[in-house]
Every structure is written in C-alpha cells, then in structure tokens.
Scaffold this active site. Structure first.
Site: not given
Length: 288
Positions: A186-188, A190, A215
């Site tokens: 995951f990241c901020t 996508g 997120i």
C-alpha cells in the site's frame, strides 16, 4: 516555500494519477499551464511518457473539478481514482501550478517495469482488512521511513527507505529473508504500490495485491471504528498529514529545510529525514 495567508482559508484538493502512454510532453505542459492559469488552480504535476501524477488545489471547488475534467479531455484518459478533500489552512499549499517533465511519474529506476501491464491485483478498501489478516500474507509499506513513522497499518513491514529508488533492493532482501507466499502493499494514493507490485512480480512473487486508491481511499470508505490503521498519513501538500477523517493534522516542520519532522524510534527525538538524507555537514547519517 508557500506563502502565509492573512486568515484561515478553505482549500480544495484533487489528487490523481494515470499510467498510460503520453506524448509531446513539452506541448502538453504548456497547455496544462494555460488551463491552470485560466482556472486559478495551483499544485504540482509530474509528466512522463508513462503517464501523469498530480496534486491540484484551489479555493474554488467548481474550478478545480473543471480543471480535472478538462485535463482528462486533453490527455484522452479517465483517471481511475480521483481523491477529493478539503482543509482550512493558514498557508497556501503551493505557490503556483508547477509542472515537471521526468522519465517516470514516480521514480523507481527499474527498467522494463510497466504497471499498466504487470501490476498486482487491486483490493477494494472493504476487503483490505480480511486480506491482511491472512497469516500467509506479508504486508509491506511501500512509502518512505518518515511516512511510516507518522502512521501505518498494524503489522506492516517498514523497508526503511529514504526514497522510492531504494525500494526494489529493500524488497528483494525482505523476500529473501521472509519467503512470503503472498504479498500485500500500500501507499498514500495508489501510485507507488502499483509500481511496487509490478516489481514484486518481476522478482517471482505471483500472488501480489495492492490497496485500491491507497490509504486515502481507505480513510474515505472505512469507518475509524473498523480501521486497522495507526497514526496519521503524510500528504504531499500544505496539510502535511491527515487523520482518518481526512482532517489536516499539523506536525512540526524542520527550521532548516521546511520538511516534516518525525520521532526517531531509537532516540524518541524529532528529526528531519530531509536533513538526514542530505545533511549540511560531511557526516551523513544513513539508515541501516
């Protein structure tokens, strides 16, 4: 440095990216700057042949929506995930609309990676908690160490990167040591985890998943009472970080460079990752 405002002002934000072939970058840059000036939109846009990565902001939500819509028409694409949010700020999030032409819209430095073709499986936010509770799934945070320190999903592995270029090497070591059956990343918003899943698949991991919309979309769609997130989330604009209600959450800034400071888990003291990575003195501090 962005300018300080006379009073708290409501800013509206639009974050989006898209992996697709983009040509005539210089002409496109000029056209987008003209559009932004006409609609009084500020922000930062990264253009590359592989696509676009953008954070746009305005005090007028209708003009911001018009900007996003017209940009899709210019590029002849449909942005998959547009994150919209708002915040009261005493400092303008950007001085102007800035457009940078780069080799990649998020710099990884690995040849032959095509997220549009090779990315892992999208997981909807509503399905995310079930996925990461699977004991066969290794959860990896693809963001940098200072972002991880501010907040992350419970049980996520921190690769301890200072920039995204370091991620492939760190991921290879994680895979070699833990030999996961499945990977979830995951990241901020996508974009980084979409590239990261393509790297993982190139390394031979077949079952690779990533959080759709990142997120921020998880915050939008999952009630905090059901969330497995701890802390806040760093965002690349004047809000600095947001909580699970997508409300701006101030964090201390470095007096030397203006970047966000985070607490070192070793010392408990606030430090600036920017000054650690690019120190003013010769003795550079490096993460193990």
């Amino acid at each position: 440095m962005s300018k300080i405002l006379n009073k708290e002002t409501m800013f509206h934000f639009s974050n989006f990216y898209h992996f697709s072939g983009v040509a005539n970058l210089s002409e496109l840059k000029s056209e987008i700057l003209t559009l932004g000036e006409r609609l009084q939109v500020i922000g930062l846009i990264i253009l590359a042949e592989e696509g676009i990565n953008a954070t746009a902001a305005s005090t007028d939500s209708m003009k911001l929506d018009e900007f996003t819509d017209e940009l899709q028409n210019i590029l002849q694409v449909k942005f998959r995930n547009i994150k919209r949010s708002s915040a009261l700020l005493r400092r303008s999030p950007f001085r102007k609309l800035k457009i940078k032409i780069r080799k990649e819209i998020v710099t990884l430095g690995v040849e032959g990676i095509d997220p549009a073709r090779d990315a892992g499986t999208y997981v909807e936010p509503e399905e995310w908690n079930n996925l990461i509770s699977d004991p066969d799934v290794l959860l990896v945070d693809t963001r940098n160490v200072y972002e991880y320190r501010l907040g992350s999903f419970q049980g996520a592995v921190d690769p301890r990167t200072l920039n995204f270029r370091q991620f492939p090497e760190k991921l290879q070591k994680i895979i070699e040591s833990q030999k996961p059956k499945k990977l979830a990343m995951f990241c901020t918003g996508g974009i980084r985890c979409e590239k990261a899943t393509a790297v993982a698949r190139q390394m031979g991991i077949e079952d690779v998943y990533h959080l759709k919309g990142g997120i921020l979309e998880y915050f939008e769609r999952i009630p905090s009472s059901q969330s497995t997130w701890n802390g806040s989330c760093f965002v690349f604009d004047g809000r600095i970080t947001v909580n699970q209600n997508l409300e701006a959450k101030p964090e201390p800034l470095c007096s030397a460079c203006g970047q966000v400071k985070t607490k070192s888990p070793e010392t408990g003291e606030y430090e600036c990752h920017q000054c650690v990575e690019y120190p003013m003195k010769k003795n550079q501090v490096a993460l193990p």
